[in-house]
Write a protein that holds these residues in place. Structure first.
Motif, PDB file in Angstrom:
ATOM      1  N   ALA A   1       0.839  -1.208   0.000  1.00  0.00           N
ATOM      2  CA  ALA A   1       0.000   0.000   0.000  1.00  0.00           C
ATOM      3  C   ALA A   1       0.869   1.251   0.000  1.00  0.00           C
ATOM      4  CB  ALA A   1      -0.928  -0.007   1.216  1.00  0.00           C
ATOM      5  N   HIS A   2       1.990   1.197   0.679  1.00  0.00           N
ATOM      6  CA  HIS A   2       2.895   2.344   0.733  1.00  0.00           C
ATOM      7  C   HIS A   2       3.434   2.656  -0.662  1.00  0.00           C
ATOM      8  CE1 HIS A   2       5.112   5.035   3.396  1.00  0.00           C
ATOM      9  NE2 HIS A   2       6.142   4.909   2.596  1.00  0.00           N
ATOM     10  N   ARG A   3       3.805   1.603  -1.397  1.00  0.00           N
ATOM     11  CA  ARG A   3       4.275   1.775  -2.768  1.00  0.00           C
ATOM     12  C   ARG A   3       3.189   2.367  -3.654  1.00  0.00           C
ATOM     13  NH1 ARG A   3       9.101  -0.907  -4.640  1.00  0.00           N
ATOM     14  NH2 ARG A   3      10.465   0.180  -3.207  1.00  0.00           N
ATOM     15  N   VAL A   4       2.001   1.760  -3.591  1.00  0.00           N
ATOM     16  CA  VAL A   4       0.916   2.195  -4.469  1.00  0.00           C
ATOM     17  C   VAL A   4       0.565   3.654  -4.197  1.00  0.00           C
ATOM     18  CG1 VAL A   4      -1.531   1.844  -5.004  1.00  0.00           C
ATOM     19  CG2 VAL A   4      -0.006  -0.126  -4.770  1.00  0.00           C
ATOM     20  N   THR A   5       0.397   4.018  -2.918  1.00  0.00           N
ATOM     21  CA  THR A   5       0.048   5.404  -2.613  1.00  0.00           C
ATOM     22  C   THR A   5       1.201   6.330  -3.006  1.00  0.00           C
ATOM     23  OG1 THR A   5       0.788   5.057  -0.335  1.00  0.00           O
ATOM     24  CG2 THR A   5      -1.578   4.897  -0.743  1.00  0.00           C
ATOM     25  N   GLY A   6       2.420   5.870  -2.853  1.00  0.00           N
ATOM     26  CA  GLY A   6       3.572   6.687  -3.239  1.00  0.00           C
ATOM     27  C   GLY A   6       3.551   7.006  -4.723  1.00  0.00           C
ATOM     28  N   VAL A   7       3.269   5.977  -5.553  1.00  0.00           N
ATOM     29  CA  VAL A   7       3.230   6.186  -7.000  1.00  0.00           C
ATOM     30  C   VAL A   7       2.064   7.120  -7.361  1.00  0.00           C
ATOM     31  CG1 VAL A   7       2.807   5.023  -9.194  1.00  0.00           C
ATOM     32  CG2 VAL A   7       4.392   4.029  -7.553  1.00  0.00           C
ATOM     33  N   LEU A   8       0.913   6.925  -6.715  1.00  0.00           N
ATOM     34  CA  LEU A   8      -0.243   7.798  -6.976  1.00  0.00           C
ATOM     35  C   LEU A   8       0.103   9.250  -6.678  1.00  0.00           C
ATOM     36  CD1 LEU A   8      -3.277   5.770  -5.554  1.00  0.00           C
ATOM     37  CD2 LEU A   8      -2.700   6.231  -7.946  1.00  0.00           C
ATOM     38  N   ILE A   9       0.743   9.463  -5.530  1.00  0.00           N
ATOM     39  CA  ILE A   9       1.089  10.829  -5.138  1.00  0.00           C
ATOM     40  C   ILE A   9       2.088  11.420  -6.128  1.00  0.00           C
ATOM     41  CG2 ILE A   9       2.175  12.241  -3.344  1.00  0.00           C
ATOM     42  CD1 ILE A   9       1.054  10.100  -1.326  1.00  0.00           C
ATOM     43  N   PHE A  10       3.013  10.585  -6.588  1.00  0.00           N
ATOM     44  CA  PHE A  10       3.979  11.073  -7.581  1.00  0.00           C
ATOM     45  C   PHE A  10       3.256  11.551  -8.836  1.00  0.00           C
ATOM     46  CE2 PHE A  10       6.378  10.267 -11.438  1.00  0.00           C
ATOM     47  CZ  PHE A  10       7.441  11.123 -11.240  1.00  0.00           C
ATOM     48  N   PHE A  11       2.302  10.763  -9.327  1.00  0.00           N
ATOM     49  CA  PHE A  11       1.595  11.168 -10.543  1.00  0.00           C
ATOM     50  C   PHE A  11       0.780  12.421 -10.315  1.00  0.00           C
ATOM     51  CE2 PHE A  11       2.316   6.760 -12.127  1.00  0.00           C
ATOM     52  CZ  PHE A  11       3.045   7.176 -13.233  1.00  0.00           C
ATOM     53  N   PHE A  12       0.207  12.534  -9.127  1.00  0.00           N
ATOM     54  CA  PHE A  12      -0.536  13.757  -8.829  1.00  0.00           C
ATOM     55  C   PHE A  12       0.414  14.946  -8.880  1.00  0.00           C
ATOM     56  CE2 PHE A  12      -1.088  16.973  -5.594  1.00  0.00           C
ATOM     57  CZ  PHE A  12      -2.164  17.641  -6.135  1.00  0.00           C
ATOM     58  N   LEU A  13       1.556  14.839  -8.223  1.00  0.00           N
ATOM     59  CA  LEU A  13       2.512  15.956  -8.187  1.00  0.00           C
ATOM     60  C   LEU A  13       2.946  16.324  -9.602  1.00  0.00           C
ATOM     61  CD1 LEU A  13       4.695  15.151  -5.070  1.00  0.00           C
ATOM     62  CD2 LEU A  13       3.015  16.967  -5.345  1.00  0.00           C
ATOM     63  N   PHE A  14       3.154  15.299 -10.415  1.00  0.00           N
ATOM     64  CA  PHE A  14       3.547  15.510 -11.802  1.00  0.00           C
ATOM     65  C   PHE A  14       2.505  16.367 -12.527  1.00  0.00           C
ATOM     66  CE2 PHE A  14       4.184  13.935 -16.199  1.00  0.00           C
ATOM     67  CZ  PHE A  14       5.521  14.260 -16.322  1.00  0.00           C
ATOM     68  N   ALA A  15       1.249  15.930 -12.446  1.00  0.00           N
ATOM     69  CA  ALA A  15       0.163  16.664 -13.092  1.00  0.00           C
ATOM     70  C   ALA A  15       0.027  18.054 -12.477  1.00  0.00           C
ATOM     71  CB  ALA A  15      -1.145  15.888 -12.949  1.00  0.00           C
ATOM     72  N   HIS A  16       0.208  18.103 -11.175  1.00  0.00           N
ATOM     73  CA  HIS A  16       0.033  19.356 -10.452  1.00  0.00           C
ATOM     74  C   HIS A  16       1.085  20.384 -10.878  1.00  0.00           C
ATOM     75  CE1 HIS A  16      -1.192  21.964  -7.243  1.00  0.00           C
ATOM     76  NE2 HIS A  16       0.003  21.942  -6.684  1.00  0.00           N
ATOM     77  N   VAL A  17       2.318  19.927 -11.015  1.00  0.00           N
ATOM     78  CA  VAL A  17       3.380  20.842 -11.446  1.00  0.00           C
ATOM     79  C   VAL A  17       3.074  21.344 -12.852  1.00  0.00           C
ATOM     80  CG1 VAL A  17       5.812  20.927 -12.123  1.00  0.00           C
ATOM     81  CG2 VAL A  17       5.165  19.912  -9.938  1.00  0.00           C
TER      82      VAL A  17
END
Ligand code: SF4
Ligand code: FES
Lengths: 131, 253
Positions: free
Chosen positions: A21-37
């Motif tokens: 779950a830590h990995r999955v949420t980490g990847v999700l957050i990364f993609f959000f940050l990517f889109a957000h930037v």
């Protein structure tokens, strides 16, 4: 090495699944940050485009994704604290299961009312206000 | 090759003999490049361990089944395998704990992450190589003392847990990091390093810590605790790894 048929899934316990779950949420957050930037950078290109993109976010689906994002960030940060406790606190490894359940409890405790407040507006728009 | 078990069974014996189904992942590269699942119905008695059932298959049903075992008492570490999805010693798990429901199949697979050679036998060499790389022997400088090297009970207690390892590889092959990265030392090598690093008689701690400080050393550990759950000796593997990590961070043994 034999390829087929695939073996069974390893039946790990709390520790393994909290890591997954830590990995999955980490990847999700990364993609959000990517889109957000990207979308925030757009404001420098053209504020008009930025506003139009922001308008496309005002849909129930994106609202649901926002709830997911808050949940993901919450889990990832709390479990991050758990991982630090495992590495730095002498008794950490012995209490990792209890800490996993504590993390899940806090996430549920925050997310159940949190989802309600975050979705309130969307639900009212879709199904009409009760007040 | 199939032989039937036609030994006479007394009425009293037969009364508490039940049948369980083993579902074993078979692989023989000389016959078929793919593995396949094969099921065997095995008569078992109350106190039987999984190893007894495997013996029954090999001795009376299909002699081609390949697995390792030696002591049959949880001492030699030969028969780690994946049983119902988790790493266990076949000689230590009881059938009655595996097939709790009527007609439930017991899944038996080779341990994961090491090359399978045949059926339940894997090539242990990469595992032993990691073990050797942390220098699993006493390192001292200076002259050899004329009497034995003494140690206080407290000093001995510091690494007591990690002396219990029987090198079965259940921990290393339960590790998700090891499955995808075979150059990771794996839990067992760290357990063995811990046994010497925290031994007051040994002087090789610095050397071993440097080895484990490498890219494929302790920092690959993601604390999934699969190793701790799998260890048949009840060693707190993740805790040992954590102690090594802390010794590296704080530069103190
Ligand atoms: S630490 Fe435990 S699981 Fe790992 S090899 Fe040693 S005895 Fe086996
Ligand atoms: S056969 Fe020796 S440990 Fe199981």
């Amino acid at each position: 090495m034999p390829a087929a048929p695939a073996g069974t899934l390893y039946r790990g316990r709390e520790g393994m699944w909290s890591w997954v779950a830590h990995r999955v949420t980490g990847v999700l957050i990364f993609f959000f940050l990517f889109a957000h930037v990207l979308d925030t950078a757009l404001v420098r290109v053209s504020p008009d485009y930025y506003n139009r993109i922001m308008d496309t976010y005002k849909t129930p689906v994106v609202n649901l994704m926002e709830v997911g994002l808050v949940g993901a960030v919450l889990y990832h940060s709390l479990n991050g604290l758990r991982v630090m406790a495992i590495d730095f606190w002498e008794k950490g490894p012995r209490y990792q299961k209890q800490m996993t359940y504590a993390v899940i409890a806090v996430v549920l405790l925050v997310m159940i009312p949190g989802t309600y407040f975050m979705m309130q507006h969307t639900v009212e728009e879709m199904f009409g206000s009760t007040t | 090759m199939t032989a039937l078990d036609d030994r006479p069974v007394s009425a009293a014996d037969a009364a508490h003999v039940t049948t369980v189904t083993l579902k074993i992942r078979r692989y023989d590269p000389e016959v078929d490049p793919d593995a396949n699942w094969q099921t065997f119905d095995v008569p078992v008695e109350k106190g039987d361990r999984l190893l007894d059932a495997l013996h029954h298959v090999k001795w009376y049903q299909d002699g081609s089944l390949a697995f390792r075992r030696s002591c049959a008492h949880g001492v030699c570490g030969s028969d780690a395998m994946r049983i119902n999805g988790v790493n266990r010693l076949a000689c230590k798990v009881l059938i009655k704990d595996l097939a709790t429901k009527e007609g439930q199949e017991i899944l038996v697979e080779p341990i994961k992450g090491l090359p399978v050679e045949k059926d339940l036998i894997v090539d242990m060499e990469p595992f032993f190589e990691a073990f050797r790389s942390i220098k699993p022997f006493l390192i001292t400088d200076g002259r050899e003392p004329t009497r034995e090297r003494l140690q206080s009970a407290e000093d001995r207690a510091r690494f007591d847990d990690t002396t219990k390892c029987i090198m079965c590889a259940a921990c290393t092959t339960s590790c998700p990091v090891y499955w995808t990265d075979e150059s990771y030392f794996g839990p067992q090598a760290i357990v063995m390093a811990h046994r010497f690093i925290f031994d007051s008689r040994d002087e090789g701690a610095e050397e071993r810590l440097e080895i484990l400080n490498e890219k494929e050393g302790v920092w690959r550990c993601r604390t999934t605790f699969n190793c701790t759950d799998a260890c048949p000796r009840g060693i707190e593997v993740t805790k040992a790894i954590q102690e090594v990590k802390r010794a590296l961070i704080f530069r103190r043994v």
